[in-house]
Motif scaffolding. Structure first.
Motif, PDB file in Angstrom:
ATOM      1  N   CYS A  89       0.855  -1.185   0.000  1.00 53.07           N
ATOM      2  CA  CYS A  89       0.000   0.000   0.000  1.00 53.07           C
ATOM      3  C   CYS A  89       0.888   1.231   0.000  1.00 53.07           C
ATOM      4  O   CYS A  89       1.933   1.244   0.653  1.00 53.07           O
ATOM      5  CB  CYS A  89      -0.914   0.003   1.228  1.00 53.07           C
ATOM      6  N   GLY A  90       0.460   2.259  -0.735  1.00 53.02           N
ATOM      7  CA  GLY A  90       1.213   3.500  -0.795  1.00 53.02           C
ATOM      8  C   GLY A  90       2.093   3.638  -2.015  1.00 53.02           C
ATOM      9  O   GLY A  90       2.983   4.490  -2.052  1.00 53.02           O
ATOM     10  N   VAL A  91       1.840   2.823  -3.044  1.00 55.82           N
ATOM     11  CA  VAL A  91       2.593   2.968  -4.296  1.00 55.82           C
ATOM     12  C   VAL A  91       2.090   4.215  -5.021  1.00 55.82           C
ATOM     13  O   VAL A  91       1.006   4.721  -4.730  1.00 55.82           O
ATOM     14  CB  VAL A  91       2.464   1.712  -5.193  1.00 55.82           C
ATOM     15  N   PRO A  92       2.866   4.740  -5.984  1.00 52.87           N
ATOM     16  CA  PRO A  92       2.401   5.917  -6.717  1.00 52.87           C
ATOM     17  C   PRO A  92       1.036   5.670  -7.367  1.00 52.87           C
ATOM     18  O   PRO A  92       0.777   4.605  -7.920  1.00 52.87           O
ATOM     19  CB  PRO A  92       3.490   6.125  -7.780  1.00 52.87           C
ATOM     20  N   VAL A  93       0.177   6.676  -7.267  1.00 52.89           N
ATOM     21  CA  VAL A  93      -1.169   6.595  -7.832  1.00 52.89           C
ATOM     22  C   VAL A  93      -1.067   6.677  -9.354  1.00 52.89           C
ATOM     23  O   VAL A  93      -0.496   7.633  -9.882  1.00 52.89           O
ATOM     24  CB  VAL A  93      -2.052   7.740  -7.284  1.00 52.89           C
ATOM     25  N   ARG A 125      -7.830   5.390  -6.595  1.00 52.83           N
ATOM     26  CA  ARG A 125      -7.775   5.372  -5.131  1.00 52.83           C
ATOM     27  C   ARG A 125      -6.426   5.927  -4.684  1.00 52.83           C
ATOM     28  O   ARG A 125      -5.397   5.626  -5.280  1.00 52.83           O
ATOM     29  CB  ARG A 125      -7.963   3.947  -4.590  1.00 52.83           C
ATOM     30  N   ASP A 126      -6.443   6.748  -3.636  1.00 55.06           N
ATOM     31  CA  ASP A 126      -5.235   7.385  -3.124  1.00 55.06           C
ATOM     32  C   ASP A 126      -5.202   7.242  -1.611  1.00 55.06           C
ATOM     33  O   ASP A 126      -6.057   7.813  -0.949  1.00 55.06           O
ATOM     34  CB  ASP A 126      -5.210   8.857  -3.524  1.00 55.06           C
ATOM     35  N   PRO A 127      -4.264   6.436  -1.097  1.00 55.28           N
ATOM     36  CA  PRO A 127      -3.105   5.829  -1.741  1.00 55.28           C
ATOM     37  C   PRO A 127      -3.498   4.627  -2.592  1.00 55.28           C
ATOM     38  O   PRO A 127      -4.557   4.036  -2.394  1.00 55.28           O
ATOM     39  CB  PRO A 127      -2.233   5.395  -0.565  1.00 55.28           C
ATOM     40  N   ALA A 128      -2.613   4.297  -3.519  1.00 55.38           N
ATOM     41  CA  ALA A 128      -2.857   3.143  -4.383  1.00 55.38           C
ATOM     42  C   ALA A 128      -2.282   1.883  -3.733  1.00 55.38           C
ATOM     43  O   ALA A 128      -1.331   1.932  -2.960  1.00 55.38           O
ATOM     44  CB  ALA A 128      -2.219   3.365  -5.752  1.00 55.38           C
ATOM     45  N   VAL A 129      -2.899   0.746  -4.065  1.00 58.12           N
ATOM     46  CA  VAL A 129      -2.456  -0.558  -3.580  1.00 58.12           C
ATOM     47  C   VAL A 129      -1.977  -1.367  -4.778  1.00 58.12           C
ATOM     48  O   VAL A 129      -2.658  -1.440  -5.797  1.00 58.12           O
ATOM     49  CB  VAL A 129      -3.607  -1.301  -2.863  1.00 58.12           C
ATOM     50  N   GLU A 130      -0.805  -1.958  -4.641  1.00 55.10           N
ATOM     51  CA  GLU A 130      -0.210  -2.771  -5.691  1.00 55.10           C
ATOM     52  C   GLU A 130      -0.203  -4.230  -5.253  1.00 55.10           C
ATOM     53  O   GLU A 130       0.102  -4.538  -4.105  1.00 55.10           O
ATOM     54  CB  GLU A 130       1.227  -2.301  -5.934  1.00 55.10           C
ATOM     55  N   VAL A 131      -0.533  -5.106  -6.194  1.00 54.26           N
ATOM     56  CA  VAL A 131      -0.521  -6.545  -5.931  1.00 54.26           C
ATOM     57  C   VAL A 131       0.368  -7.207  -6.979  1.00 54.26           C
ATOM     58  O   VAL A 131       0.156  -7.015  -8.178  1.00 54.26           O
ATOM     59  CB  VAL A 131      -1.947  -7.144  -6.002  1.00 54.26           C
ATOM     60  N   LEU A 132       1.360  -7.963  -6.535  1.00 57.84           N
ATOM     61  CA  LEU A 132       2.213  -8.739  -7.425  1.00 57.84           C
ATOM     62  C   LEU A 132       1.769 -10.189  -7.311  1.00 57.84           C
ATOM     63  O   LEU A 132       1.661 -10.724  -6.197  1.00 57.84           O
ATOM     64  CB  LEU A 132       3.680  -8.609  -7.027  1.00 57.84           C
ATOM     65  N   ILE A 133       1.506 -10.818  -8.457  1.00 60.17           N
ATOM     66  CA  ILE A 133       0.936 -12.160  -8.467  1.00 60.17           C
ATOM     67  C   ILE A 133       1.769 -13.064  -9.363  1.00 60.17           C
ATOM     68  O   ILE A 133       2.004 -12.748 -10.536  1.00 60.17           O
ATOM     69  CB  ILE A 133      -0.514 -12.118  -8.996  1.00 60.17           C
ATOM     70  N   ASP A 134       2.191 -14.196  -8.814  1.00 61.89           N
ATOM     71  CA  ASP A 134       2.863 -15.229  -9.598  1.00 61.89           C
ATOM     72  C   ASP A 134       1.758 -16.078 -10.223  1.00 61.89           C
ATOM     73  O   ASP A 134       1.177 -16.936  -9.560  1.00 61.89           O
ATOM     74  CB  ASP A 134       3.762 -16.079  -8.709  1.00 61.89           C
TER      75      ASP A 134
END
Length: 157
Positions: free
Chosen positions: A76-80, A112-121
């Motif tokens: 959470c908190g990646v650039p929007v 959405r601010d802050p932005a949420v990033e999800v990395l998925i294998d």
């Protein structure tokens, strides 16, 4: 009897190691805006089990990981993200900007601010399952913009 407290302490340490030390914390870099207070409600609402993988501790604030080795990472908190030509999908009312690099997918909340990033294998878990299961957590950040396609925009012509 003099040695009993030491034996209990050693036994307690072994039990604590068994209960907590099997899987080391995942080394995840914090996002630039990880200290944003709006990340806290998202992080506490994350599921303990995601797409069949168990949640584990991480080394950074406003991050989480599932699986060992990590199959899914949330920050959470990646650039929007701003307007983009990258694919954007709406999953259970949450807009996600999607990027694919081989078997690693990155999904970042849009609007959405802050932005949420999800990395998925994607070799280990289905991205659609992950995004559906994260809806409850990421929707704690209000959406102020939404994905649109070129069909929704009046282009000069």
């Amino acid at each position: 009897m003099k040695f009993f407290p030491a034996a209990v302490s050693a036994g307690t340490l072994v039990l604590a190691a068994v209960l907590t030390g099997c899987i080391p914390a995942a080394d995840v870099e914090a996002a630039p805006d990880a200290a944003n207070p709006d990340c806290a409600p998202v992080m506490v609402a994350l599921p303990e089990n995601l797409a069949g993988a168990d949640q584990r501790e991480t080394t950074s604030q406003a991050t989480s990981a599932w699986g060992s080795p990590a199959e899914i990472i949330v920050r959470c908190g990646v650039p929007v993200p701003g307007p983009t030509t990258d694919a954007c999908a709406t999953v259970n009312g949450v807009d996600w900007v999607l990027r694919e690099e081989g078997n690693l997918w990155t999904a970042t909340t849009y609007g959405r601010d802050p932005a949420v990033e999800v990395l998925i294998d994607t070799e280990k878990v289905a991205s659609s399952t992950v995004l559906v299961e994260l809806e409850n957590a990421v929707s704690r950040i209000d959406q102020t913009r939404e994905c649109v396609s070129t069909n929704d925009v009046d282009l000069p012509g």
